[in-house]
Design a protein around this motif. Sequence first.
Motif, PDB file in Angstrom:
ATOM      1  N   SER A   7      18.490 -14.752 -42.680  1.00 41.32           N
ATOM      2  CA  SER A   7      17.315 -15.581 -42.417  1.00 41.32           C
ATOM      3  C   SER A   7      16.044 -14.744 -42.400  1.00 41.32           C
ATOM      4  CB  SER A   7      17.456 -16.298 -41.071  1.00 41.32           C
ATOM      5  OG  SER A   7      17.472 -15.357 -40.011  1.00 41.32           O
ATOM      6  N   TYR A   8      14.905 -15.474 -42.419  1.00 38.35           N
ATOM      7  CA  TYR A   8      13.594 -14.873 -42.171  1.00 38.35           C
ATOM      8  C   TYR A   8      13.114 -15.348 -40.807  1.00 38.35           C
ATOM      9  CZ  TYR A   8      13.081 -13.503 -47.094  1.00 38.35           C
ATOM     10  OH  TYR A   8      13.234 -12.924 -48.320  1.00 38.35           O
ATOM     11  N   VAL A   9      12.479 -14.462 -40.066  1.00 38.79           N
ATOM     12  CA  VAL A   9      11.912 -14.820 -38.771  1.00 38.79           C
ATOM     13  C   VAL A   9      10.438 -14.450 -38.772  1.00 38.79           C
ATOM     14  CG1 VAL A   9      11.955 -14.431 -36.279  1.00 38.79           C
ATOM     15  CG2 VAL A   9      14.106 -14.491 -37.573  1.00 38.79           C
ATOM     16  N   THR A  10       9.592 -15.389 -38.321  1.00 41.03           N
ATOM     17  CA  THR A  10       8.156 -15.144 -38.229  1.00 41.03           C
ATOM     18  C   THR A  10       7.807 -14.709 -36.809  1.00 41.03           C
ATOM     19  OG1 THR A  10       7.636 -16.780 -39.931  1.00 41.03           O
ATOM     20  CG2 THR A  10       5.863 -16.176 -38.431  1.00 41.03           C
ATOM     21  N   PHE A  11       7.061 -13.623 -36.699  1.00 44.75           N
ATOM     22  CA  PHE A  11       6.572 -13.143 -35.413  1.00 44.75           C
ATOM     23  C   PHE A  11       5.063 -13.345 -35.365  1.00 44.75           C
ATOM     24  CE2 PHE A  11      10.586 -11.043 -35.944  1.00 44.75           C
ATOM     25  CZ  PHE A  11      11.110 -10.917 -34.668  1.00 44.75           C
ATOM     26  N   ASN A  12       4.588 -13.919 -34.272  1.00 49.65           N
ATOM     27  CA  ASN A  12       3.166 -14.219 -34.146  1.00 49.65           C
ATOM     28  C   ASN A  12       2.722 -13.871 -32.725  1.00 49.65           C
ATOM     29  OD1 ASN A  12       0.580 -15.305 -34.045  1.00 49.65           O
ATOM     30  ND2 ASN A  12       1.131 -17.097 -35.286  1.00 49.65           N
ATOM     31  N   LYS A  13       1.864 -12.881 -32.623  1.00 49.26           N
ATOM     32  CA  LYS A  13       1.441 -12.421 -31.300  1.00 49.26           C
ATOM     33  C   LYS A  13       0.663 -13.493 -30.540  1.00 49.26           C
ATOM     34  CE  LYS A  13      -0.528  -8.466 -28.878  1.00 49.26           C
ATOM     35  NZ  LYS A  13       0.734  -8.314 -28.112  1.00 49.26           N
ATOM     36  N   LYS A  14       0.029 -14.412 -31.282  1.00 48.91           N
ATOM     37  CA  LYS A  14      -0.718 -15.477 -30.624  1.00 48.91           C
ATOM     38  C   LYS A  14       0.211 -16.450 -29.901  1.00 48.91           C
ATOM     39  CE  LYS A  14      -4.697 -15.278 -33.701  1.00 48.91           C
ATOM     40  NZ  LYS A  14      -5.548 -16.016 -34.688  1.00 48.91           N
ATOM     41  N   HIS A  15       1.482 -16.456 -30.314  1.00 51.66           N
ATOM     42  CA  HIS A  15       2.454 -17.346 -29.688  1.00 51.66           C
ATOM     43  C   HIS A  15       3.240 -16.657 -28.572  1.00 51.66           C
ATOM     44  CE1 HIS A  15       2.562 -19.925 -33.606  1.00 51.66           C
ATOM     45  NE2 HIS A  15       1.441 -20.062 -32.925  1.00 51.66           N
ATOM     46  N   SER A  16       3.226 -15.322 -28.578  1.00 50.34           N
ATOM     47  CA  SER A  16       3.963 -14.589 -27.545  1.00 50.34           C
ATOM     48  C   SER A  16       3.333 -13.212 -27.352  1.00 50.34           C
ATOM     49  CB  SER A  16       5.439 -14.422 -27.934  1.00 50.34           C
ATOM     50  OG  SER A  16       6.099 -13.564 -27.022  1.00 50.34           O
ATOM     51  N   ALA A  17       2.962 -12.918 -26.134  1.00 50.32           N
ATOM     52  CA  ALA A  17       2.347 -11.625 -25.829  1.00 50.32           C
ATOM     53  C   ALA A  17       3.330 -10.473 -26.015  1.00 50.32           C
ATOM     54  CB  ALA A  17       1.799 -11.638 -24.401  1.00 50.32           C
ATOM     55  N   ARG A  18       4.617 -10.778 -26.062  1.00 48.50           N
ATOM     56  CA  ARG A  18       5.627  -9.720 -26.214  1.00 48.50           C
ATOM     57  C   ARG A  18       5.770  -9.235 -27.649  1.00 48.50           C
ATOM     58  NH1 ARG A  18      10.893 -11.980 -23.245  1.00 48.50           N
ATOM     59  NH2 ARG A  18      10.300 -13.832 -24.431  1.00 48.50           N
ATOM     60  N   VAL A  19       5.187  -9.966 -28.595  1.00 48.31           N
ATOM     61  CA  VAL A  19       5.254  -9.554 -29.997  1.00 48.31           C
ATOM     62  C   VAL A  19       4.399  -8.311 -30.202  1.00 48.31           C
ATOM     63  CG1 VAL A  19       4.616 -10.196 -32.352  1.00 48.31           C
ATOM     64  CG2 VAL A  19       5.735 -11.860 -30.871  1.00 48.31           C
ATOM     65  N   VAL A  20       4.968  -7.310 -30.855  1.00 42.46           N
ATOM     66  CA  VAL A  20       4.252  -6.080 -31.181  1.00 42.46           C
ATOM     67  C   VAL A  20       3.559  -6.263 -32.522  1.00 42.46           C
ATOM     68  CG1 VAL A  20       4.489  -3.606 -31.641  1.00 42.46           C
ATOM     69  CG2 VAL A  20       5.951  -4.715 -29.926  1.00 42.46           C
ATOM     70  N   VAL A  21       2.313  -5.848 -32.620  1.00 44.94           N
ATOM     71  CA  VAL A  21       1.589  -6.014 -33.877  1.00 44.94           C
ATOM     72  C   VAL A  21       2.198  -5.117 -34.949  1.00 44.94           C
ATOM     73  CG1 VAL A  21      -0.570  -6.655 -32.752  1.00 44.94           C
ATOM     74  CG2 VAL A  21      -0.130  -4.254 -33.294  1.00 44.94           C
ATOM     75  N   LEU A  22       2.039  -5.540 -36.199  1.00 41.06           N
ATOM     76  CA  LEU A  22       2.580  -4.786 -37.337  1.00 41.06           C
ATOM     77  C   LEU A  22       1.937  -3.403 -37.370  1.00 41.06           C
ATOM     78  CD1 LEU A  22       4.432  -5.045 -39.831  1.00 41.06           C
ATOM     79  CD2 LEU A  22       2.437  -5.850 -41.109  1.00 41.06           C
ATOM     80  N   ASN A  23       2.765  -2.360 -37.457  1.00 41.21           N
ATOM     81  CA  ASN A  23       2.244  -0.993 -37.400  1.00 41.21           C
ATOM     82  C   ASN A  23       3.013  -0.075 -38.340  1.00 41.21           C
ATOM     83  OD1 ASN A  23       4.661  -0.041 -35.977  1.00 41.21           O
ATOM     84  ND2 ASN A  23       3.838  -1.165 -34.219  1.00 41.21           N
ATOM     85  N   ASP A  24       2.601   1.170 -38.411  1.00 41.10           N
ATOM     86  CA  ASP A  24       3.208   2.108 -39.350  1.00 41.10           C
ATOM     87  C   ASP A  24       4.657   2.438 -39.009  1.00 41.10           C
ATOM     88  OD1 ASP A  24       0.837   2.115 -40.661  1.00 41.10           O
ATOM     89  OD2 ASP A  24       0.350   4.231 -40.344  1.00 41.10           O
ATOM     90  N   SER A  25       5.035   2.335 -37.748  1.00 43.64           N
ATOM     91  CA  SER A  25       6.445   2.557 -37.398  1.00 43.64           C
ATOM     92  C   SER A  25       7.323   1.493 -38.050  1.00 43.64           C
ATOM     93  CB  SER A  25       6.624   2.527 -35.877  1.00 43.64           C
ATOM     94  OG  SER A  25       5.966   3.610 -35.273  1.00 43.64           O
ATOM     95  N   MET A  26       6.814   0.254 -38.103  1.00 41.41           N
ATOM     96  CA  MET A  26       7.557  -0.806 -38.782  1.00 41.41           C
ATOM     97  C   MET A  26       7.606  -0.556 -40.286  1.00 41.41           C
ATOM     98  SD  MET A  26       6.031  -4.093 -36.731  1.00 41.41           S
ATOM     99  CE  MET A  26       6.237  -4.285 -34.968  1.00 41.41           C
ATOM    100  N   LEU A  27       6.511  -0.032 -40.834  1.00 46.06           N
ATOM    101  CA  LEU A  27       6.516   0.292 -42.264  1.00 46.06           C
ATOM    102  C   LEU A  27       7.544   1.388 -42.560  1.00 46.06           C
ATOM    103  CD1 LEU A  27       2.696   0.209 -43.161  1.00 46.06           C
ATOM    104  CD2 LEU A  27       4.410  -1.615 -43.341  1.00 46.06           C
ATOM    105  N   LYS A  28       7.720   2.322 -41.644  1.00 46.88           N
ATOM    106  CA  LYS A  28       8.754   3.353 -41.813  1.00 46.88           C
ATOM    107  C   LYS A  28      10.138   2.705 -41.868  1.00 46.88           C
ATOM    108  CE  LYS A  28      10.728   7.505 -39.703  1.00 46.88           C
ATOM    109  NZ  LYS A  28      12.116   7.027 -39.831  1.00 46.88           N
ATOM    110  N   THR A  29      10.377   1.759 -40.945  1.00 45.19           N
ATOM    111  CA  THR A  29      11.655   1.043 -40.940  1.00 45.19           C
ATOM    112  C   THR A  29      11.853   0.282 -42.248  1.00 45.19           C
ATOM    113  OG1 THR A  29      11.462   0.767 -38.549  1.00 45.19           O
ATOM    114  CG2 THR A  29      13.019  -0.666 -39.687  1.00 45.19           C
TER     115      THR A  29
END
Length: 475
Positions: free
Chosen positions: A35-57
């Motif tokens: 599946s695909y899952v959408t993460f949206n920080k506006k909907h949950s404060a626990r969501v981490v913003v997209l960053n370079d560590s994620m790009l490494k993954t």
Amino acid sequence: MSKQPTENSRKLIYAKINELYIQTRSKYLVQFPDSYVTFNKKHSARVVVLNDSMLKTHIDGDLTYGIFNGGYFNKFITFDVDFNDKGLARWATLKLIDVLVREFNIKRQDIHVSVSGNKGYHVDMFFDKPIPVKEIRAFYDNVIATVGKLQDGQIEFRPSWTQGVKLPLGVHQKTGNRCWFCDNETLTPIKSFDYLLDVEPMDSTIITEADFGLTDKQASEFEAVAAETNIMANVIDVSAALQKARRILESGRLTESNSRHSTTLTLACFYNSQGFEQEEAVEAIMDILNATPPQYFSKGSTPDHWLKEAKRLVAYAYEKDMKLGNADKQVTIYKSEILAVLQCGTFKQKQMLYAMLVTSKRYGPTFYLKTKTAMAMIGTTSRETVQNAIKTLVQKGYVEYRRKGEVDIAKSLELGQFRHKPNKYRLLLPEVADDEPSVEVSNEQSVVDVALKLCDVKEIKRYVKRREYENKWAL
């Protein structure tokens, strides 16, 4: 097997992904095997913003990320070629690239293709500055119309705020395939992470300054002047053909030379919004093109080709139900206008006057209205009902004809039978006061909905007969 990038190369790749692709960090996709899952920080404060560590993954292939646009602007476009058959996907991708190069003058070096990881491809173009989404969508619509009908697949627009697109160079979590970039002539995968480092954004004016349709302001002007210039039928009149064609060109209605293709699609959308049949739309477009001086067309362009393209683009616009600008625009309705509607007569007459009121606000004080469109507006299959309702509104002084029963001489001679130009109307309602109550309304709201927002029940009952009120107005 390709080598993983070096640490220094990784930093450059992350920087390039940020430069070319990332438009918002608060909302992104993650692909899992099922599946695909959408993460949206506006909907949950626990969501981490997209960053370079994620790009490494992502580059490591452990997880695969996708991105959305910024909501109002895009700094790139992806043509998502989605087919179940890999051979058809390859054919459609090569055809798309050919159209971009030959028909839209896009340099091949600015077209970047990557495999989607399954059977499709992503065709990316990057811009040196963000472009309004509406302009990018207009470009996309014109490109897809030129590509033509596709069987067993589609080419979708990405990214939008609601539909994301996977970043390249990751691993498709279901198939395990790496999403490499490809040679855009052979579609052979280029198994190197460093491909991205050589990508440079293209000049955005190639998209924004090309004539891929009218801006919102131009569309509004076009719709208002269309009735004034009788653009849909009488532009072919022998005595005024050249003059009116030039006037339309100078006013931006056909924009500029060599704009026949995009103007045809724009007009197809306009006539669809006005309730024309496809055949009528093609005829009206050909009237305009035939009345245009030859120097406005590219060398070797012929009327036979215009007709073929007009039929194809009209069919495309109608199939996709593409409409020009104002067709769904919200308008402001004032209380005095609704009170005039309530007083005008039967319920069908009220519906008719309300429909004409909304039309006048969208397309200008003088407007034309086809009987078939009016029938749809008031929910009847009877032409006579519409004609009688308008006749009564005219007799009571709510509406006046600005053109009625005028014969289209040129079209009548051409067809060997009488053809009339559509009637034009103007409403004769009182001027609204500055401090009047008002509401914003859309196509979904009926005259009953709007009246109940602006008037209390006592006011409505004052102008509506008891039986009509019980049948149509009672909550």
